[in-house]
Every structure is written in structure tokens, then in C-alpha cells.
Design an enzyme around this catalytic site. Structure first.
Site, PDB file in Angstrom:
ATOM      1  N   ASP A 295       0.819  -1.200   0.000  1.00 47.69           N
ATOM      2  CA  ASP A 295       0.000   0.000   0.000  1.00 47.69           C
ATOM      3  C   ASP A 295       0.859   1.260   0.000  1.00 47.69           C
ATOM      4  OD1 ASP A 295      -2.838   1.124   0.498  1.00 47.69           O
ATOM      5  OD2 ASP A 295      -1.654   2.061   2.098  1.00 47.69           O
ATOM      6  N   GLU A 324       1.463  -0.359  -5.117  1.00 53.83           N
ATOM      7  CA  GLU A 324       0.349   0.533  -5.433  1.00 53.83           C
ATOM      8  C   GLU A 324       0.925   1.906  -5.791  1.00 53.83           C
ATOM      9  OE1 GLU A 324      -3.633   2.587  -3.470  1.00 53.83           O
ATOM     10  OE2 GLU A 324      -1.822   2.238  -2.299  1.00 53.83           O
ATOM     11  N   ASP A 420     -10.752   1.553  -3.194  1.00 57.06           N
ATOM     12  CA  ASP A 420     -10.278   2.931  -3.106  1.00 57.06           C
ATOM     13  C   ASP A 420     -10.926   3.854  -4.133  1.00 57.06           C
ATOM     14  OD1 ASP A 420      -8.502   2.934  -0.955  1.00 57.06           O
ATOM     15  OD2 ASP A 420      -6.865   2.151  -2.156  1.00 57.06           O
TER      16      ASP A 420
END
Length: 628
Positions: A295, A324, A420
Site C-alpha cells: 500500500d 500501489e 479505493d
């Protein structure tokens, strides 16, 4: 020379085929030799990789100077991705065959035996809020693996399962503990084992640039203040540290996005580094996870991520790391970078723009990254996606694991929505036909596809099309409790495209070559109807191919985004050669391989003397053709 001779003799007395084969094999052999020679001298010469043809493409080798890379690729306006056949020397090569399903554990499925005793939960399917829990569990996932696998899924990606005070668990309290509310370590081990027994993989989400306020090191800092042994694990600005009852932007310690509940870790501290390295290796060694999705890793030094990958590979060489990162980042991926794969949001922005017509994503209805969708016709998609693919392809150096430079485009994880972002169907304003075309495009593109739980049954978001699409409304519970709300057409379509990708080696590992489509009316045609130039501008065609037929059959992939009429007769250039009978691996039903195309005016799918085929594609329709 031996390779050229083998090709020549394999064609017998067919001189036309021999000439074609000779040209291709000769250029390929020269290209391969030239590439090897150039690589040996690349460091001294300072040459880089934008625009050098890969072996197997033929034609003239062209080079451009670029100081930051020593890789080479083909100059070819049509070919933007080279084939990436199986590589038994690369342990993470399995990732190219992955079809990934993202699960948000608190909202996927409750434990079949019921929730833990004495806990307070919102009812399953209640409107989600930022802090509410609905009781999804790891055993709930295990109990529903039949559903997941029926979609053609062979890899799960779970958002964090760490002990946490948040329903999304991106506020970790302990990186080494599975949250008991999800079922704890026994339930997680059962899930991993069940996946592996089915031939599936599992990738876990790691959020390591910050902790939650409840993390044991941060609670030590709150209790002991300056005297805490873990004072330097964080980044205090002054003392005493105040973590509760304080406004955002007024916190006296460094936080992720200035959120008080997300204190940032200090990666200049060797203790922090060693702890997170131990965490990465622990989950691979103790539970057998197959990879990490990392992340927001851009705030942590790249050198750390290289060591993180090395530690994980030491436990399992097949472990993949997926960063990410938004935008196009070839420097961060591959053996020359620090991740094996990236979340390729760039594919999603292009594909949503093409299938969605005039849809534009409002930025504050999604994540804070580079994820702005703009309308694209077929030439616009081709331009944008070419730039994405060539950025990685041009930096890729074949033959060294994942590549001495960037990873090959077939390693990039393609997605168009997630926990997200607003859901794809929300962005497409409820147009389920556009969503189905989007899913087909994703299955036909280089790189493992990822779909977010609920996409397959048409979830749009808790507040519907007119309401906000952002968190928490995009994180509603999977509708096991409301089967009547499922879009069964989209569900069956998702299963079909999953099977399509599983059945086609070319869709998973082939190169990508653009194909030209020409309307029957040509440039003088009526721009308002079927068969016109306007129709062609909404028609996107690419071929997934191998240079060596032994690696698999090529596939012609066709996508028509117009919400109006059929395309009408359109002629498409292919790489199949002359007189090849084609069949639909995906598309219209009720058509024999050498019969008339159902509902069209083109007749049989047989290539002409120039290797072209006539197509007539329905509105918002897709077609994948392979040799019969």
C-alpha cells in the site's frame, strides 16, 4: 543460420510462404544477434531502449539514445507489446497467468457459524459507515471459494487482515497478528490452505508506511513520551505527544496525510526497517502467502523495497510484490526496480474512457492518486494505451528473470476499480453493457486482470448512481442476502470472460499488435450510420500473438463502444494469413465456424488473400476470433 534453414525447410515447396518465412526469420535472427551485441556495449555507449525492435518482429532495427536505460525494443508502429511465453527459469512467471479477485474481508461474507460471542456488529447489508463493522470473516471467504473460482479466478487479493481498530484494517495495531474478529490465525491458515488445494494463490495487502494509534510501539510512545524505547520509530515534532482530541493538521507528530490515527513510521530507523522486513518474511514462511500488495509504497525508500522483496523470496522464490503506484512507473518494477508488478490504474483510465463514452470521473469520488477518466474514441485509446505499454516495453530487457530493466507489460495488474475508487458501474452511470465490454477488454489485455468483489453481480455503490460513489459507499456488503438484486447477465458474462482468458495462452502471454479497421464506405461514407468512419472510430481491434506458433494460437480481439447501431461491414487487417477460417472464442452464438455471422452482412469469418476479415459488430459488443 540454422534457425533460418529450419524455417525454410519447414515450408516445403510453397515459395510464397517460404519467402515470407525467410524474411521474418532472417530479420528476427539479425535482430536477436544485434540486440545481444548492443547489450554488451550498452553501458559504455550510453544507448537506451525507446524504439528498438524485439526479436521476431522483422524489419529495420532503429535505436534512440537514452542515458537511463540499457534495454532495447522494436520500432513498430503496430506492435506495442512483445510476446512473453513461459519462462521456467523465472519463479514469479506464474503471475502472468493470474486472474485476481479483490476481497474487502469485513464486507465479503460472514462466518457461517456466526460472529464471535459478545461483539457489536451492524447487520449484514446495512448502509456502510466509515467506522462500522459488519462481521465479514476469513471463514466466510473460505466457504464461498466455489463462487469465486467459478469466475475463472485463480488468485485472491485480500485487503489487510492485521489486528486493527478499523474495519478496513489499514490502521494496524500489530503486523504479526490476524484480527480475531476475522477468525484469527487458524482461520487465515485454513483459507490459504484451501486456496492452495484448489490451485489458487493468495496475495495479502501490506500497509507499512504507518501504523494505527493502537500499535504497541505507538502506545508505548503515548505512555512513556520522551522515555519510550520506541520514540525514534516515529517522527514526533514536540512533546508531549497528543494523539486524541486533536484536529487534523494540528498534530505534533508526522502522520500519513495528516490523519492523527495514522502515525508515520521512521524508515531511517534500523529497528523499523528490520521489523517490517521480518513481517514480510513471516507471512510467507508461516502461512505460505504467495505475494504482497504494498500500500502506497512511494514514501519508503526504494532500497528498502528491494531488500523486502529479497527477504520474501528467500522464504519462497515464487513470492511476488505488487506496488500501489499511480501513473506510469517503469523504473519501479522488474528486476531492475523494486517490485515485481504494479497496480496498473493507467489501463483502467484508458478502458473506462473508451467504454464509457462521455463519462468523466469526478476526482473526489475516488482516490487521491492519478485516476482521472476522460472520454476516448478508438484512436484516442490506442494513443494513450500505446504510451503506457511502450513505457514498460521500451525499458524491458528480456531473458533475465523478470527483465533486467522494467517488468514486461504482461506482469502489470490491470484494474479499473477497487475499494479505493468509485465502482466501475457507478462511473459508467449504471450502463451494464459498458461494464461487460470493459470486463472483456480487461480479459484480453496484457497483464493479470483484477476485479473487485461485487463487480460480477452489478454492485454500483450503496447510494446508487445519483449518490456519492466514494468510500464508504463503495464498500457495501456483498449481496448474499439479496440474490434478487444480482445482475445475472453480468454474472454469467464475468464467468465467460474468465474462462476465455484461462483457455487462451495468447491472452495471458501473447504480444499486442494493433489492427487497422476500415469502413465499407471509406472516407467518403456517411458519417452517421453503420459502416461509416464514425463507426470505425468507436471500434478498437488488437491481436494477441506469438512469434512461434508452438507457444499458442493468436487471438483477434474486437471491441465496439458505440451505444447506437452495429458497425456495419468493416474490414480488419489480421496476422492470420490468407484463407484462414476463424471461429468465435467469445462473441455471437449460433454460428458455425464457416457459416454466416449471425445477424451480420459479412458472411463467413474467413480471411481474404491479404489476411483481412470482414466484421459487423453489434453496439457495445465484443468479439474474440481464433483459428478454427
Amino acid at each position: 543460420v540454422a534457425r533460418v534453414w529450419r524455417v525454410l525447410t519447414s515450408h516445403g515447396t510453397d515459395m510464397s510462404a517460404t519467402a515470407t518465412a525467410f524474411g521474418s526469420a532472417f530479420a528476427s535472427t539479425v535482430a536477436a544477434a544485434t540486440t545481444r551485441s548492443l547489450r554488451r556495449s550498452s553501458t559504455a555507449a550510453g544507448w537506451g531502449g525507446r524504439g528498438c525492435r524485439l526479436p521476431g518482429e522483422g524489419g529495420i532495427i532503429g535505436l534512440t539514445k537514452k542515458r537511463t536505460s540499457t534495454a532495447y525494443r522494436a520500432v513498430d508502429e503496430q506492435t506495442v507489446v512483445s510476446p512473453s511465453p513461459r519462462d521456467p527459469t523465472c519463479a514469479s512467471d506464474w503471475w502472468k497467468d493470474a486472474v485476481i479477485y479483490q476481497i474487502f474481508p469485513d464486507r465479503f461474507a460472514p462466518d457461517p457459524s456466526g460472529p464471535p460471542a459478545g461483539v457489536q456488529l451492524d447487520p449484514w447489508g446495512a448502509p456502510p459507515t466509515i467506522r462500522s463493522f459488519q462481521g465479514g470473516s476469513l471463514r466466510g471467504i473460505t466457504a464461498n471459494l466455489d463462487h469465486v473460482q467459478s469466475l475463472g479466478i485463480n488468485c485472491l487479493y485480500l485487503t489487510p487482515v492485521f489486528l486493527s481498530t478499523a474495519n478496513h484494517r489499514y490502521h494496524p495495531s500489530d503486523f504479526m497478528v490476524v484480527d480475531p474478529l476475522l477468525g484469527g490465525e487458524p482461520a487465515f491458515r485454513e483459507l490459504v490452505d484451501a486456496c492452495h488445494a484448489r490451485g489458487m494463490r493468495l496475495v495479502l495487502d501490506g500497509v507499512f508506511n504507518h501504523t494505527g494509534r493502537g500499535h504497541w510501539a505507538f502506545t508505548s510512545l503515548l505512555d512513556a513520551q520522551e522515555q519510550s524505547p520506541y520514540r525514534d520509530w516515529y517522527l514526533p515534532k514536540s512533546f508531549p505527544i497528543v494523539a486524541y482530541g486533536v484536529e487534523r493538521h494540528q498534530v505534533n507528530y508526522e502522520c500519513w496525510w495528516d490523519l492523527p490515527d495514522l502515525p508515520k513510521l521512521n524508515f531511517d530507523n534500523p529497528g523499523v526497517q528490520e521489523h517490517i522486513l521480518d513481517v514480510g518474511a513471516h507471512w510467507v514462511k508461516e502461512f505460505g502467502i504467495d505475494g504482497w500488495r504494498l500500500d502506497y509504497p512511494g514514501e519508503i525508500p526504494p532500497a528498502f523495497w528491494k531488500e523486502f522483496r529479497a527477504r520474501c523470496r528467500a522464504e519462497s522464490p515464487e513470492c511476488v510484490t505488487v506496488g500501489e503506484l499511480f501513473g506510469v512507473r517503469p523504473q519501479d518494477v522488474g528486476e531492475g526496480g523494486h517490485f515485481d508488478s504494479l497496480m496498473n490504474y493507467a489501463f483502467g483510465t484508458c478502458a473506462l474512457g473508451f467504454t464509457g463514452g462521455d463519462v468523466e470521473l469526478r476526482q473526489d469520488d475516488a482516490i487521491g492518486g492519478e485516476y482521472e477518466v476522460k472520454a476516448l474514441d478508438a484512436p484516442g485509446f490506442r494513443k494513450e494505451y500505446t504510451e503506457v505499454c511502450r513505457a514498460y516495453q521500451s525499458a524491458h530487457a528480456a531473458g533475465i528473470g523478470l527483465g533486467g530493466g522494467s517488468a514486461h507489460p504482461s506482469m502489470l495488474m490491470n484494474l479499473f476499480d477497487s475499494h479505493d475508487t468509485a465502482r466501475a458501474l457507478w462511473m459508467l452511470q449504471g450502463d451494464a453493457a459498458a461494464l461487460r465490454l470493459l470486463l472483456l477488454m480487461q480479459a484480453c489485455a496484457p497483464g493479470p486482470p483484477m476485479i473487485y468483489q461485487g463487480t460480477e453481480v452489478g454492485q454500483v455503490g450503496q447510494l446508487g448512481i445519483e449518490g456519492s460513489g466514494r468510500d464508504p459507499h463503495n464498500r457495501q456488503a456483498f449481496p448474499w442476502h439479496e440474490p434478487e438484486t444480482w445482475d445475472h447477465t453480468t454474472f454469467e458474462h464475468t464467468r465467460a470472460v474468465g474462462a476465455l482468458r484461462a483457455d487462451s495462452e495468447a491472452l495471458r502471454r501473447g504480444g499486442l499488435r494493433w489492427c487497422t479497421a476500415t469502413s465499407a464506405s471509406g472516407t467518403d461514407g456517411d458519417d452517421s450510420g453503420a459502416g461509416s468512419e464514425a463507426a470505425v472510430r468507436s471500434l478498437l481491434v488488437w491481436e494477441r500473438f506469438f512469434d512461434d506458433a508452438a507457444h499458442g494460437a493468436s487471438a483477434l480481439c474486437v471491441f465496439h463502444s458505440s451505444r447506437g447501431a452495429r458497425t456495419g461491414p468493416v474490414t480488419v487487417d489480421t496476422g492470420f494469413g490468407a484463407g484462414v477460417v476463424l471461429r468465435a472464442a467469445f462473441g455471437p452464438t449460433g454460428k458455425a465456424a464457416n457459416g454466416d455471422s449471425a445477424g451480420t452482412t459479412c458472411g463467413a469469418w474467413v480471411t481474404d488473400s491479404s489476411g483481412r476479415v470482414c466484421l459487423d459488430i453489434e453496439a457495445q459488443g465484443g468479439l474474440v476470433l481464433v483459428p478454427a
